[in-house]
Structure formats: C-alpha cells, structure tokens
Design a protein around this motif. Structure first.
Motif, PDB file in Angstrom:
ATOM      1  N   ARG A 289       7.951  12.958 -11.717  1.00 35.83           N
ATOM      2  CA  ARG A 289       9.263  12.308 -11.638  1.00 35.83           C
ATOM      3  C   ARG A 289       9.173  11.012 -10.836  1.00 35.83           C
ATOM      4  NH1 ARG A 289      14.232  16.439 -11.018  1.00 35.83           N
ATOM      5  NH2 ARG A 289      16.014  15.022 -11.154  1.00 35.83           N
ATOM      6  N   PHE A 290       8.416  11.033  -9.762  1.00 36.79           N
ATOM      7  CA  PHE A 290       8.261   9.848  -8.922  1.00 36.79           C
ATOM      8  C   PHE A 290       7.570   8.728  -9.707  1.00 36.79           C
ATOM      9  CE2 PHE A 290       6.893   7.066  -5.585  1.00 36.79           C
ATOM     10  CZ  PHE A 290       7.720   7.308  -4.504  1.00 36.79           C
ATOM     11  N   ALA A 291       6.477   9.080 -10.391  1.00 35.58           N
ATOM     12  CA  ALA A 291       5.738   8.077 -11.166  1.00 35.58           C
ATOM     13  C   ALA A 291       6.590   7.513 -12.300  1.00 35.58           C
ATOM     14  CB  ALA A 291       4.448   8.682 -11.709  1.00 35.58           C
ATOM     15  N   ASP A 292       7.368   8.371 -12.952  1.00 33.39           N
ATOM     16  CA  ASP A 292       8.213   7.920 -14.058  1.00 33.39           C
ATOM     17  C   ASP A 292       9.280   6.931 -13.588  1.00 33.39           C
ATOM     18  OD1 ASP A 292       6.830   9.385 -15.906  1.00 33.39           O
ATOM     19  OD2 ASP A 292       8.283  11.034 -16.005  1.00 33.39           O
ATOM     20  N   LEU A 293       9.888   7.200 -12.441  1.00 33.93           N
ATOM     21  CA  LEU A 293      11.015   6.390 -11.978  1.00 33.93           C
ATOM     22  C   LEU A 293      10.597   5.196 -11.124  1.00 33.93           C
ATOM     23  CD1 LEU A 293      13.674   9.141 -11.135  1.00 33.93           C
ATOM     24  CD2 LEU A 293      13.501   7.712 -13.174  1.00 33.93           C
ATOM     25  N   VAL A 294       9.600   5.374 -10.287  1.00 38.38           N
ATOM     26  CA  VAL A 294       9.184   4.306  -9.376  1.00 38.38           C
ATOM     27  C   VAL A 294       8.064   3.457  -9.976  1.00 38.38           C
ATOM     28  CG1 VAL A 294       8.339   3.786  -7.048  1.00 38.38           C
ATOM     29  CG2 VAL A 294       9.911   5.691  -7.395  1.00 38.38           C
ATOM     30  N   GLY A 295       7.266   4.070 -10.861  1.00 39.13           N
ATOM     31  CA  GLY A 295       6.218   3.317 -11.510  1.00 39.13           C
ATOM     32  C   GLY A 295       4.844   3.496 -10.916  1.00 39.13           C
ATOM     33  N   GLU A 296       4.705   4.371  -9.938  1.00 34.07           N
ATOM     34  CA  GLU A 296       3.419   4.656  -9.311  1.00 34.07           C
ATOM     35  C   GLU A 296       3.508   5.993  -8.594  1.00 34.07           C
ATOM     36  OE1 GLU A 296       2.591   1.715  -6.332  1.00 34.07           O
ATOM     37  OE2 GLU A 296       4.657   1.709  -5.633  1.00 34.07           O
ATOM     38  N   PRO A 297       2.372   6.642  -8.285  1.00 33.72           N
ATOM     39  CA  PRO A 297       2.397   7.932  -7.584  1.00 33.72           C
ATOM     40  C   PRO A 297       2.965   7.809  -6.177  1.00 33.72           C
ATOM     41  CG  PRO A 297       0.274   7.551  -8.657  1.00 33.72           C
ATOM     42  CD  PRO A 297       1.025   6.255  -8.708  1.00 33.72           C
ATOM     43  N   PRO A 298       3.462   8.907  -5.623  1.00 31.73           N
ATOM     44  CA  PRO A 298       4.072   8.857  -4.294  1.00 31.73           C
ATOM     45  C   PRO A 298       3.144   8.315  -3.213  1.00 31.73           C
ATOM     46  CG  PRO A 298       4.553  10.960  -5.349  1.00 31.73           C
ATOM     47  CD  PRO A 298       3.580  10.258  -6.233  1.00 31.73           C
ATOM     48  N   LEU A 299       1.887   8.751  -3.195  1.00 36.48           N
ATOM     49  CA  LEU A 299       0.991   8.320  -2.124  1.00 36.48           C
ATOM     50  C   LEU A 299       0.535   6.879  -2.310  1.00 36.48           C
ATOM     51  CD1 LEU A 299      -1.104  11.517  -1.344  1.00 36.48           C
ATOM     52  CD2 LEU A 299       1.126  10.781  -0.465  1.00 36.48           C
ATOM     53  N   THR A 300       0.525   6.385  -3.548  1.00 35.62           N
ATOM     54  CA  THR A 300       0.235   4.964  -3.766  1.00 35.62           C
ATOM     55  C   THR A 300       1.370   4.121  -3.211  1.00 35.62           C
ATOM     56  OG1 THR A 300      -1.012   5.486  -5.773  1.00 35.62           O
ATOM     57  CG2 THR A 300      -0.285   3.205  -5.502  1.00 35.62           C
ATOM     58  N   TYR A 301       2.606   4.555  -3.476  1.00 39.57           N
ATOM     59  CA  TYR A 301       3.769   3.872  -2.909  1.00 39.57           C
ATOM     60  C   TYR A 301       3.707   3.884  -1.390  1.00 39.57           C
ATOM     61  CZ  TYR A 301       8.637   2.691  -1.878  1.00 39.57           C
ATOM     62  OH  TYR A 301       9.773   2.092  -1.395  1.00 39.57           O
ATOM     63  N   LEU A 302       3.371   5.057  -0.823  1.00 45.60           N
ATOM     64  CA  LEU A 302       3.297   5.185   0.627  1.00 45.60           C
ATOM     65  C   LEU A 302       2.246   4.253   1.209  1.00 45.60           C
ATOM     66  CD1 LEU A 302       3.969   6.544   3.331  1.00 45.60           C
ATOM     67  CD2 LEU A 302       2.333   8.350   2.731  1.00 45.60           C
ATOM     68  N   THR A 303       1.080   4.164   0.573  1.00 43.89           N
ATOM     69  CA  THR A 303       0.021   3.292   1.074  1.00 43.89           C
ATOM     70  C   THR A 303       0.482   1.833   1.078  1.00 43.89           C
ATOM     71  OG1 THR A 303      -1.740   4.781   0.339  1.00 43.89           O
ATOM     72  CG2 THR A 303      -2.343   2.478   0.701  1.00 43.89           C
ATOM     73  N   ARG A 304       1.106   1.398   0.000  1.00 40.90           N
ATOM     74  CA  ARG A 304       1.576   0.020  -0.054  1.00 40.90           C
ATOM     75  C   ARG A 304       2.638  -0.246   1.007  1.00 40.90           C
ATOM     76  NH1 ARG A 304       4.144  -2.152  -3.640  1.00 40.90           N
ATOM     77  NH2 ARG A 304       5.182  -0.380  -4.588  1.00 40.90           N
ATOM     78  N   TRP A 305       3.524   0.745   1.224  1.00 45.06           N
ATOM     79  CA  TRP A 305       4.565   0.574   2.236  1.00 45.06           C
ATOM     80  C   TRP A 305       3.947   0.526   3.628  1.00 45.06           C
ATOM     81  CZ3 TRP A 305       8.700  -1.600   3.230  1.00 45.06           C
ATOM     82  CH2 TRP A 305       9.550  -1.216   4.278  1.00 45.06           C
ATOM     83  N   ARG A 306       2.984   1.390   3.902  1.00 40.28           N
ATOM     84  CA  ARG A 306       2.301   1.352   5.198  1.00 40.28           C
ATOM     85  C   ARG A 306       1.615   0.009   5.426  1.00 40.28           C
ATOM     86  NH1 ARG A 306      -0.705   7.310   5.260  1.00 40.28           N
ATOM     87  NH2 ARG A 306       0.993   8.467   6.308  1.00 40.28           N
ATOM     88  N   MET A 307       0.981  -0.542   4.393  1.00 40.19           N
ATOM     89  CA  MET A 307       0.302  -1.821   4.548  1.00 40.19           C
ATOM     90  C   MET A 307       1.291  -2.968   4.750  1.00 40.19           C
ATOM     91  SD  MET A 307      -2.771  -0.864   4.607  1.00 40.19           S
ATOM     92  CE  MET A 307      -2.264   0.804   5.114  1.00 40.19           C
ATOM     93  N   THR A 308       2.476  -2.840   4.170  1.00 38.37           N
ATOM     94  CA  THR A 308       3.523  -3.834   4.413  1.00 38.37           C
ATOM     95  C   THR A 308       3.970  -3.792   5.864  1.00 38.37           C
ATOM     96  OG1 THR A 308       4.290  -3.646   2.130  1.00 38.37           O
ATOM     97  CG2 THR A 308       5.817  -4.613   3.702  1.00 38.37           C
ATOM     98  N   LEU A 309       4.200  -2.586   6.374  1.00 43.16           N
ATOM     99  CA  LEU A 309       4.560  -2.435   7.788  1.00 43.16           C
ATOM    100  C   LEU A 309       3.453  -2.960   8.684  1.00 43.16           C
ATOM    101  CD1 LEU A 309       6.031   1.196   7.675  1.00 43.16           C
ATOM    102  CD2 LEU A 309       7.325  -0.930   7.861  1.00 43.16           C
ATOM    103  N   ALA A 310       2.212  -2.638   8.333  1.00 42.26           N
ATOM    104  CA  ALA A 310       1.067  -3.076   9.133  1.00 42.26           C
ATOM    105  C   ALA A 310       0.959  -4.595   9.147  1.00 42.26           C
ATOM    106  CB  ALA A 310      -0.222  -2.457   8.584  1.00 42.26           C
ATOM    107  N   ALA A 311       1.204  -5.236   8.013  1.00 40.83           N
ATOM    108  CA  ALA A 311       1.119  -6.692   7.944  1.00 40.83           C
ATOM    109  C   ALA A 311       2.097  -7.348   8.913  1.00 40.83           C
ATOM    110  CB  ALA A 311       1.389  -7.164   6.517  1.00 40.83           C
ATOM    111  N   ASP A 312       3.305  -6.803   9.006  1.00 38.26           N
ATOM    112  CA  ASP A 312       4.276  -7.363   9.945  1.00 38.26           C
ATOM    113  C   ASP A 312       3.871  -7.111  11.386  1.00 38.26           C
ATOM    114  OD1 ASP A 312       5.777  -8.462   7.977  1.00 38.26           O
ATOM    115  OD2 ASP A 312       7.421  -7.026   8.080  1.00 38.26           O
ATOM    116  N   LEU A 313       3.330  -5.944  11.671  1.00 38.18           N
ATOM    117  CA  LEU A 313       2.858  -5.663  13.027  1.00 38.18           C
ATOM    118  C   LEU A 313       1.725  -6.611  13.419  1.00 38.18           C
ATOM    119  CD1 LEU A 313       2.832  -1.752  13.036  1.00 38.18           C
ATOM    120  CD2 LEU A 313       4.353  -3.237  14.351  1.00 38.18           C
ATOM    121  N   LEU A 314       0.808  -6.851  12.510  1.00 42.46           N
ATOM    122  CA  LEU A 314      -0.314  -7.752  12.787  1.00 42.46           C
ATOM    123  C   LEU A 314       0.170  -9.179  13.025  1.00 42.46           C
ATOM    124  CD1 LEU A 314      -2.774  -6.425  10.069  1.00 42.46           C
ATOM    125  CD2 LEU A 314      -3.185  -6.320  12.547  1.00 42.46           C
TER     126      LEU A 314
END
Length: 347
Positions: free
Chosen positions: A242-267
C-alpha cells in the motif's frame, strides 16, 4: 507531525518588515530579488502578475498568486502598461542572512487613491534548508488560488491588521501570511483536476497516512517494515504494497531519503556538530553506515556536502507532483507585506 506540516516548517514568515501600497494606474512593480517563494494577494482592485517566460495571470480582489523563484516577475495594472517598472528589492537584498536574498521593503512612486486603485499584499518567503525545498519542488512556477474557501477568513483579518499600527502587529502579520500560504497550498493540492505530490495524497489513506506521520514524528527510531506495520495495525505485506502504491517507493526507502534530508540541514546549519553526532540524530549508530547512505542518496559524502553545500543532481522521484503512484527512486527529495500610505514608508 504530518508530512505537509514537517516540510512547511522551514518556510515560516518571521521578523518581517511591513509597509503599505495603494497603487493607482498606470503602475508596474518589478520583483527582482529572487525570493524562492512569493505570495501576492490583492485586497482591492485588480492587477496582472507577469512572470518571466510565462503567460500573464490576472489577479482580482480576494485572489492570490504564489510565484516560485528565483526568476523575477512583474505586477502591473494591465498587460503592456506604459508605466516605468519600479524595482522592488534591488537595493535592499540581504544575501548575508542565510545566503538568500529577500526584500526589506521598498519605496515606490505609485501611491494614490480613488477609482481604479489597487491594494496589494506581498509575502516574500525564505526557504531554509533541504526540508522545505522538497515542498517547494512540488509547486508550479505560478500557482493561482481564487477567492473563497479558508483564504477568505484570512483576507478579512489581513485587511483589518494592515489598516492599523498597533503593538504586536508584525507577529500577527507573520502568522496571517503563514495561514494564507497554507490555505493556498491546500486548495491547490486538493483540486480534483490538479497535480499534488504523492506524499500529500497518501496522507488521506488511513494506513499509509499513519505510517507517514510515524516516520516524520520519529525519524531516528529503529524502524523496520514489520514494526511500522505493527504500529499501523496491518500486516507487513499490506503496508509494504500500500505504501509503495501510494507514495511511489517502499517505506524504508522513503525513511532513508527523509533521514538524509534532515541530516543535510543539520550538516549545513550546525557547524559544531560532528558527522557522528548527525548520524546518531537521524537514527544511525554507525557513522560509516550513515556516510555510505548519505553518499548513495545525495551523491557526495557528508563532509563534502558540509564544505560545498551541494549534492549531485538526482533524477525525478516521488517528490515530483503526481497523483497516486509515483516513480521509484532515491531522490531526496521573511516576509514583507506591501502596504504603503501615499508618500510614506516604514521599517
């Protein structure tokens, strides 16, 4: 914390300066400071937004246009006006504040009143960091919102507030402009014929919406698909599909990208914080694993990103405005009101 609120948090109006502008034809205001996002609302009268390399958009009383920068645009009484454009922001940009130029007010010679006068409110938003840029990237260059809906209530408050000079006015106007921007974005994303990012439409799903809220509320938690499924009350396979169908990627792939976005701002924002500390802040116990994930997602190492502030351009992914299923991939994904009394200006 829902995804929309999380992405909006770096686009808040804060500490702006206010003036007033009552424009009598002919007039032309040329916005040249390259603000990432500019909100233009007409309280009374009419005018035309003329973006660079885009068709003009007429703006009537109560209507709002959001223009995505950095290209300049012009606000005129009519297309082809004979008025000489007045540059807004050219001599008052402040690039030292966060590296982005934004308006500190302007003085014009268009003041007037009577028949045909137009009263304009403008909010020039800074976009701080990678978090809000994901929201910015989901918008068209020109976003038009007709009068009506939730924005009408905001307009009534704005009209009353800009007509007075009272203690706390700046704070009130900041918040009202934030309210106006949120109403405009909601209306645009909710249009049946419009385009909205997959993460926005997925928030309405009872399962995927809960999963997105959990990932945004607790990005550093040791999530697995199974633990996320347990928290949302469905099976692992149901959540994954359901997550992949609606968001377009697996849950943990989404999570990784979101974590890297947060990390980029912290850096970028906290020079004293080490790469290891950033890794722990976004859910990695191992700095080497974090660095590998960051480089895989952003194209450069955390140290290189901190030094240059740039990443390798990524292909279009789920942050591209789409309805329903998005494309799979690993993309990571101040304010001023123009209100001038004739022959006066205020900071």
């Amino acid at each position: 914390m829902d995804a929309f609120s999380d992405l909006f948090r770096g686009m808040r109006a804060q500490g702006s300066l206010f003036g007033s502008s009552i424009l009598s034809p002919p007039w032309a205001l040329h916005f040249v400071d390259g603000a990432p996002l500019t909100l233009c609302t007409v309280l009374g009268g009419t005018g035309w937004i003329v973006p660079e390399h885009r068709p003009p958009e007429q703006l009537r009383a109560g209507e709002t246009v959001i223009v995505r920068g950095p290209a300049p645009f012009t606000f005129v009484d009519e297309v082809g006006t004979r008025a000489e454009p007045i540059a807004c922001g050219e001599h008052c940009a402040t690039p030292e504040e966060g590296g982005t130029r934004h308006r500190r007010g302007w003085n014009d010679t268009c003041g007037g009143s009577g028949d045909g006068a137009t009263t304009l409110i403008v909010g020039a938003y800074l976009v701080r960091g990678e978090i809000s840029r994901r929201l910015l990237d989901a918008l068209p260059v020109v976003l038009r919102v007709d009068c009506g809906g939730g924005a009408n209530a905001v307009l009534d408050h704005l009209a009353a507030e800009v007509a007075t000079d009272t203690p706390g006015q700046q704070v009130v106007l900041d918040r009202l402009l934030d309210w106006m921007l949120i109403c405009a974005l909601r209306e645009y994303f909710d249009r049946p014929t419009g385009e909205s990012p997959a993460w926005y439409t997925a928030q309405r799903d009872p399962v995927v919406g809960d999963a997105l809220r959990l990932l945004h509320a607790e990005p550093a938690a040791p999530w697995t698909v199974s633990s996320l499924a347990d928290r949302t009350g469905v099976s692992r396979s149901t959540l994954a599909k359901r997550f992949a169908d609606l968001v377009g990627e697996p849950p943990l792939t989404y999570l990784t990208r979101w974590r890297m976005t947060l990390a980029a701002d912290l850096l970028a924002e906290r020079e004293a914080v080490t790469v290891s500390e950033v890794a722990h802040a976004v859910g990695y116990s191992d700095a080497f694993a974090f660095s590998a994930a960051f480089k895989r997602t952003r194209g450069v190492s955390p140290s290189e990103f901190r030094r240059t502030g740039t990443t390798v351009p990524e292909p279009a992914g789920p942050t591209t405005p789409l309805r329903g299923r998005g494309a799979d991939g690993s993309q990571v994904g101040g304010v001023l009101t123009a209100r001038r009394r004739p022959d006066t200006a205020r900071e």
